[in-house]
Enzyme design. Structure first.
Site, PDB file in Angstrom:
ATOM      1  N   ASP A 114      -8.037  -4.921  -0.038  1.00 40.67           N
ATOM      2  CA  ASP A 114      -8.711  -5.992  -1.118  1.00 40.67           C
ATOM      3  C   ASP A 114      -8.218  -7.443  -0.897  1.00 40.67           C
ATOM      4  OD1 ASP A 114      -9.999  -3.873  -2.696  1.00 40.67           O
ATOM      5  OD2 ASP A 114      -7.882  -3.329  -3.530  1.00 40.67           O
TER       6      ASP A 114
ATOM      7  N   HIS B  21       0.929  -1.236  -0.176  1.00 42.83           N
ATOM      8  CA  HIS B  21      -0.151   0.049   0.137  1.00 42.83           C
ATOM      9  C   HIS B  21       0.981   1.267   0.078  1.00 42.83           C
ATOM     10  CE1 HIS B  21      -3.065   2.782   1.116  1.00 42.83           C
ATOM     11  NE2 HIS B  21      -3.859   1.827   0.544  1.00 42.83           N
TER      12      HIS B  21
END
Ligand code: ACO
Length: 428
Positions: free
Chosen positions: A364, A307
């Site tokens: 996700d 991320h």
């Protein structure tokens, strides 16, 4: 005198103001730099650039904190409904009973979509990706509601556009799934809650009553809340950038959908499930796939890992992982793909490649497993992300307009040819 930074450039010292946020986040204000020195700052991908001040969402990537308007996502997920969170994000405060009832009524009143929108589906080839369909339908909305074209209109007009959008989005998403399945549309039933109505329109049939499963409602509510905003990410920044040119809200949100579609952003939830399925088909050898992800000559990346801002853990992923276990358990589903995901996570977390680069599961990684258990087709996953993110995008757009932000327009360092004379084609 407030704090400032000193920059020594060509023997001259330039003083630059420092901006401090309410969570002690610090930024050097470089707005005057170019005027004073001719220099710009260079930061591809805006990795360390603050594009705005914002009062909506706070996140601390090192500590794994995410809060909407000061409230932690953990508390909101446990105690609030998605519509309550949408109100909070948009208005800045949690609604009281009366405010919530009024908001819910307004949203309920606007759930229908103009019948002519249905014709657009005839133009899509079978199996057209739902994100492309959503983008088109959202842009079309400005045609049906021309009062939205001018974002300078009164506060009431802008509010009506916002309400319409939040109200119609679940209907649009359900419509896309129904059309892709070749099933007749199920129209909204306005006495139902936001999430319940959405589930009925998506999974119900026109021919029979739909029994709403509270396990599904709880899971969907949580997933939507977890996706509701994430400060200046790729799609929110796109919405702001497009909106900064005074483009209407529908066009700006449609652009946000386009940005979200990419597999490095929201499109990752679809790719994660496809990756896990591919690993399963390949015999479940997670070591082989981890090696592929580490191989710099192989373009494969471990989808759902890493991320831009979370460098220890993604707090949303922790909540989702727990939910995935609970939901599969409650629904009595044994999904081998969940086992592969857990094995992959466990091994990656121990692997120096991922540890050194601070790569952890993101939001996700587990969300697709829940969506699939609920019965959503894999191509719908990113559309569900968009449904959750909508209040965040709208709030970013609204804040950008209300704080009168200038048009977004980055600079560049030109590395092309210097000026040269044109040469006629027969002499080249
Ligand atoms: N698998 C393997 N290696 C990775 C991964 C991954 N998923 N993510 C990053 N890396 C490696 C890069 O190759 C790079 O290695 P290097 O330093 O040896 O060159 C290093 O880690 C840093 O990666 P960057 O791409 O520079 O990091 P950035 O912050 O720009 O990218 C991103 C973040 C796009 C999320 C990236 O981690 C990624 O591609 N992840 C997979 C896609 C994904 O899950 N996206 C969803 C993000 S969450 C969301 O948007 C909702």
């Amino acid at each position: 005198m407030s704090e400032s930074a000193k920059l020594v450039l060509g023997g001259e010292t330039i003083e630059l103001p420092i901006i401090v946020g309410t969570e002690n986040e610090k930024a050097i204000d470089i707005r005057a730099l170019r005027g004073q020195t001719g220099f710009i700052t260079y930061d591809p991908g805006y990795k360390n650039t603050g594009a705005t001040e914002s009062a909506i969402t706070f996140l601390d990537g090192e500590k794994g904190i995410l809060r909407y308007r000061g409230y932690s996502i953990e508390e909101l997920c446990e105690n609030a409904s998605f519509l309550e969170v949408a109100y909070l994000i948009l208005e800045g405060e949690l609604p009281n009973k009366e405010q919530y009832a009024a908001f819910e009524k307004e949203i309920t009143y606007h759930t229908l979509i103009h019948e002519d929108v249905k014709h657009v589906f005839d133009a899509f080839p079978n199996g057209a990706h739902p994100m492309g369909q959503l983008q088109i339908i959202l842009s079309m909305m400005a045609g049906f509601y021309p009062d939205s074209l001018n974002p300078h209109r009164s506060k009431e007009d802008v509010k009506r556009t916002i309400v319409r959008l939040i109200a119609k989005m679940p209907t649009m998403v359900a419509m896309i799934q129904k059309k892709n399945n070749g099933h007749p549309l199920v129209y909204p039933k306005n006495e139902l809650g936001y999430v319940e109505n959405f589930l009925r329109m998506t999974f119900g049939q026109v021919t029979e009553d739909y029994e709403i499963d509270p396990v599904f409602v709880k899971a969907m509510n949580k997933l939507l809340i977890l996706h509701a905003d994430h400060e200046q990410n790729c799609s929110a920044s796109t919405v702001r950038l497009v909106g900064s040119s005074n483009a209407n809200l529908y066009a700006s949100i449609s652009a946000g959908v386009a940005a979200l579609w990419g597999p490095l952003h929201g499109g990752a939830n679809q790719k994660v499930l496809e990756m896990l399925e591919a690993i399963k088909e390949d015999g479940g050898d997670t070591d082989k796939w981890l090696a592929k992800a580490k191989d710099k000559n192989d373009p494969f990346r471990l989808m759902g890992f890493g991320h831009r801002v979370y460098k220890n853990f993604d707090p949303r992923a922790l909540i989702i992982k727990q939910s995935a276990d609970e939901i599969l358990d409650k629904l009595g589903i044994e999904d081998p793909v969940l086992e592969i995901a857990k094995k992959l996570e466990e091994k990656a977390l121990k692997d120096p490649y991922f540890a050194d680069r601070k790569l952890f599961p993101n939001v996700d990684f587990y969300s697709g497993i829940i969506y699939r258990a609920m019965g959503f087709p894999v191509e719908m996953f990113t559309v569900l992300f968009a449904l959750g993110r909508l209040p965040g995008w709208i709030s970013q757009w609204k804040e950008m307009r209300e704080t009168k932000q200038p048009i977004g327009r980055p600079r560049q360092v030109y590395t092309g040819k210097n000026a040269r004379d044109f040469v006629a084609m027969n002499k080249r």
